[in-house]
Scaffold this active site. Structure first.
Site: not given
Lengths: 415, 478
Positions: B31, B40, B45, B49, B249, B309, B398
């Site tokens: 890596e 990414t 989001s 899906h 989307k 993406r 928090c």
């Protein structure tokens, strides 16, 4: 069972606990999340504190120390390194700390004095990359004054709140170059004395009606873009200035830290973002009081001490003599006024006079502060100048409220 | 000689590593960055899906549906925050309603369970904050939300626990075909291996070109997002999409597993590593989201971010054997996160087809648990603090994250080296003050535990130093 638990050992909590002790309570606990009492004052090593309260000029730690010394003469119990996680409406206080353990303590009254936090980049949505080098002014202050590390060398400051102004001077004294202080409003949000002593004395330009419209740099901030804004605070294309810098400090407002207050079911005021309080700093939940910056953001700690002393005295009265009685009138903000604290006054519960703290929503020249009940004027106060950065305070004799039912309005009339 | 080198440790590389670590194999994951999950994987989001989007018959369709089911099991087994909250695709016109029918049909063909079309009224009953203009909605009960970086971390940690080697800060600079296998040139020396898996995300085209003739380009599409305070976290209870178009989307409004509300993304073509947000993009996201859910209160924003993406302009992933012993897991655009577990499985299949001998390990450690102080009941909190007082000290106010949790994450198989690395593991700094209070204390803990100077602590990637120099008084001298 404690008579009083004070959540927060900053200036508000300290003054409140001392006053409650002086008023006769003997089972008081202060819970402080940091390792030491004093709150944010401990990182405010500049002077200018105490001119009103102590009639002398102190640094933040000195100011805190005065109260810590007063506290030491009382029997108030203190738990540091302990964070309150929950306050329930039946006054059970959940807390946790390495030495304290996880405990639930019951109390006859609670004073919420958690202070405030800073608005962040995310809250104001500055576009651009997300490199290292963007800090709130308070975080930078902690790095410099407590940790002993300078977070950057070439600095732009967004926002002219007091912490930002103080940090402009502090970073300069530590050898950093402060290129600009940028303020979106047409006036500064800080104290005039700080504009003079922290910017003008160091030739740091203040760009009013400007804002940061882009942050550039992959790993570390490399540039920020500053644009002029129109009356609606929208950036004007073509006015961009680019500053080569490695640091952006944000001093773009303080938000009372009221998560505990809300969970306790206390009625909130969207204008102050703090609890709705009566003249004695009591909230809508019986036995729960609030004071200091968790109630509304103050300009000077001296006023925090005064307000918190009233809260402490009131909590003691509540525990020793029972709830305050009487109908209340509501204080409304009229033209020019952003908010008032208190929001409600119970005339029966006031001896001679009550104080009203508020902020104006723009700069005013020679003006009068008018207090009226519907169309009937109760009193007026003259001022040469009013500014949003400075908290205003009027003292209203309670006898003026005789016969008043319903609302009382505070407004500004420019003369 | 190692058996398999996996290039890239986002969720795809980590999934492949974990699936391979079920077998007696010598695995090396390289890596470029100082941590896993930082491309990414960390900026999307955070949706799993249901699988009605991909064209039936594609690899994407198969892997999406399979991945969605696997992810559910894996999240349960590996303690990854996951909530099957379902999703809706909204239609505002007859034409969009036709699109919903098309999606429904596709979904059925792809094997997605439980799809139905709700009327506008039914949709609003389920989701009261929806706009009155919503005509109908496609309801997909199997859609879920997840912590994407924790999913990747769980895969990477499991791989490492089962013997895989993770080499961070290692950039692949070239691939050389040997008589048997490959020589992987890296910034930290060469690695000889029998097989290579390309999971290099937006750079998977460049890695492909090191091993095989040029055959595709990644044309990154940047999406910008808002993350809102928990006060807005229950504005909707399901994932609310608009109708998809060629550009993606569309803008969604969704709860997150962390209790916030996420809104975005737009879709703009961008350079590979251009993660900047723009005023125009954010304006678009706000305005578009309000068409679905008019009441979203953007003054409660706590963060903006952008992710890229790995689009290729094709409607399928580019997964396959590109050269002998070299497997591409490329062009992993949406629904890549959902498909990841299935892509990992499929990578093993492809390698086996290339001759990789697979022998199941006798003991495959497939467990992971971490303490989440905030979620514990009172009695357990009490016992925990008594046992280890560090769990009594709250560092992040928090999110109520304790020092004990931070110290524990430093002892995991893939420990963090940065403030954001700590954030991805225990949520410190993810809340409304965005690290204003806890970042200095996390710096202090990291410096102490890693035994390095605070000046060397980075926010995220190497080079993102937080502190410039000691003051005249000096931190170390006081």
């Amino acid at each position: 069972m404690y008579e009083l638990i004070v959540v927060g050992g900053g200036p508000a909590g300290l003054a409140a606990a001392c006053a409650a002790w002086d008023s006769g309570l003997r089972h008081i606990l202060i819970v402080e999340r940091d390792r030491e009492l004093g709150g944010i004052l401990n990182q405010c090593i500049h002077n200018g504190f105490g001119l009103t309260w102590f009639k002398e000029e102190l640094t933040g730690p000195e100011y805190a120390h005065r109260f810590i010394e007063l506290l030491a003469r009382t029997g108030v119990e203190v738990r540091t390194d302990t964070m309150v996680l929950d306050v329930t409406a039946d006054l059970r206080v959940h807390m946790t700390g390495p030495a304290t353990g996880y405990r639930i303590e019951r109390a006859k009254s609670v004073i919420l004095a958690m202070g405030c936090r800073e608005r962040t980049r995310g809250a104001i949505g500055i576009p651009g990359t997300r490199p290292a080098g963007v800090y709130t002014a308070g975080a930078a202050q902690r790095y410099v004054n407590v940790e002993g590390w300078l977070p950057g060398r070439r600095v732009v400051i967004l926002g002219s709140g007091d912490i930002g102004l103080i940090m402009a001077r502090r970073m300069t004294l530590e050898g950093a170059k402060v290129l600009a202080c940028v303020e979106v409003m047409p006036y500064s949000g800080g104290l005039t004395r700080n504009i003079v002593q922290c910017l003008q004395d160091f030739d740091i330009p203040l760009y009013l009606s400007h804002t940061v419209t882009q942050i550039r740099g992959r790993d570390r901030v490399e540039q920020v873009v500053v644009s002029r804004v129109d009356e609606k605070r929208a950036p004007i294309p073509g006015t961009e200035m680019v500053f080569d810098c490695d640091t952006l400090l944000l001093s773009v407002g303080l938000i009372p830290e009221n998560e505990l207050t809300e969970r306790a079911g206390v009625e909130m005021d969207p204008r102050t973002k703090g609890a709705v309080v009566y003249e004695n700093m009591e909230t809508s939940v019986p036995g729960v009081f609030t004071c200091g910056n968790v109630t509304h953001v103050h300009d000077l700690v001296d006023f925090v001490s005064a307000e918190s002393q009233r809260a402490g005295t009131a909590a003691a009265k509540y525990v020793l003599h029972g709830p305050a009685a009487g109908e209340s009138v509501s204080l409304k903000n009229g033209p020019g006024v952003s908010y008032t604290v208190p929001q409600r006054v119970r005339p029966q519960n006031v001896e001679k006079a009550f104080n009203v703290f508020f902020r104006v929503n723009r700069i005013f020249g020679k003006s009068e502060i008018v207090v009226r009940a519907r169309e009937r004027e109760l009193c007026r106060f003259k001022r040469d100048r009013l500014a949003p950065g400075e908290m205003e305070n009027i003292t209203v004799p309670v006898k003026l409220l005789e016969g008043v039912t319903g609302d009382v309005t505070v407004e500004i009339r420019e003369v | 000689m190692t058996d398999v080198v996996i290039i890239g440790c986002g969720v795809i590389g980590a999934a492949a590593a974990m699936e391979l670590s079920r077998y007696d194999l010598d695995i090396t994951v390289v890596e470029r960055e100082n941590d896993v999950a930082v491309g990414t994987t960390k900026a999307n989001s955070a949706i799993l899906h249901a699988g009605y989007d991909p064209r039936p018959g594609t690899l994407m369709a198969r892997l999406n549906v399979r991945g969605s089911a696997l992810a559910r099991d894996y999240c349960a087994a590996l303690d990854v925050p996951y909530r099957q909250c379902g999703s809706m695709v909204l239609a505002f016109s007859e034409r969009e309603l036709a699109t919903l029918r098309e999606l429904l049909e596709r979904g059925v063909k792809n094997g997605v369970p439980g799809l139905t079309i709700l009327s506008g009224g039914e949709a609003r009953t389920r989701e009261p904050a929806l706009s009155d203009a919503v005509l109908a909605a496609l309801w997909a009960p199997t859609a879920a939300i997840v912590s994407p970086w924790e999913l990747c971390l769980a895969f990477a940690e499991t791989a490492v626990k089962n013997g895989a080697r993770l080499r961070l800060n290692t950039t692949v600079t070239g691939l050389e075909r040997m008589e048997e296998g490959w020589r992987v040139h890296t910034s930290a020396g060469d690695i000889e291996t029998r097989y290579v898996v390309n999971a290099a995300g937006v750079d998977s085209d460049a890695v492909h070109d090191m091993a095989a003739p040029h055959s595709f380009d990644i044309k990154p599409s940047r999406g910008e997002y808002y993350l809102l305070d928990k006060a807005e976290g229950t504005r909707v209870n399901t994932v609310v999409f608009q109708c998809p178009s060629e550009r993606g989307k569309g803008v969604l409004v969704s709860p997150t597993v962390h209790g916030n509300l996420i809104v975005g993304p737009n879709a703009e073509s961008a350079e590979k590593h251009d993660l900047a947000t723009t005023a125009r993009g954010l304006d678009f996201v706000r305005e578009t989201a309000k068409l679905s859910v008019p009441s979203v209160d953007f003054s409660k924003s706590i963060r903006n971010f952008a992710g890229v993406r790995a689009n290729t302009g094709r409607d399928d992933f580019l997964i396959g054997v590109a050269a002998p012993g070299f497997v591409d897991l490329a062009g992993i655009c949406s629904p890549g996160l959902t498909s990841a577990p299935a892509i990992g499985e499929y990578a093993v299949e492809l390698l086996a087809g290339e001759g990789l001998a697979l022998k199941k390990k006798e003991h495959f450690d497939f467990q992971r648990r971490r303490v989440r102080f905030k979620e514990l009941p009172e009695a357990e909190r009490q016992a925990l603090v008594e046992r280890d007082p560090a769990y009594g000290r709250v560092i992040c106010r928090c999110e109520t994250v304790t020092e004990g949790e931070i110290l524990a994450c430093l002892r995991t198989p893939v420990p963090p080296v940065s403030v954001d690395g700590v954030k991805r593991r225990v949520n410190a700094g993810m809340g409304r003050c965005q690290g204003g209070f806890c970042a200095p204390r996390v710096v202090e803990i990291l410096a102490r535990e890693l035994k390095i100077s605070p000046g060397d602590i980075v926010k995220d990637r190497a080079g993102m130093n937080i502190l410039a120099e000691e003051t005249k008084g000096g931190g170390s001298r006081v």
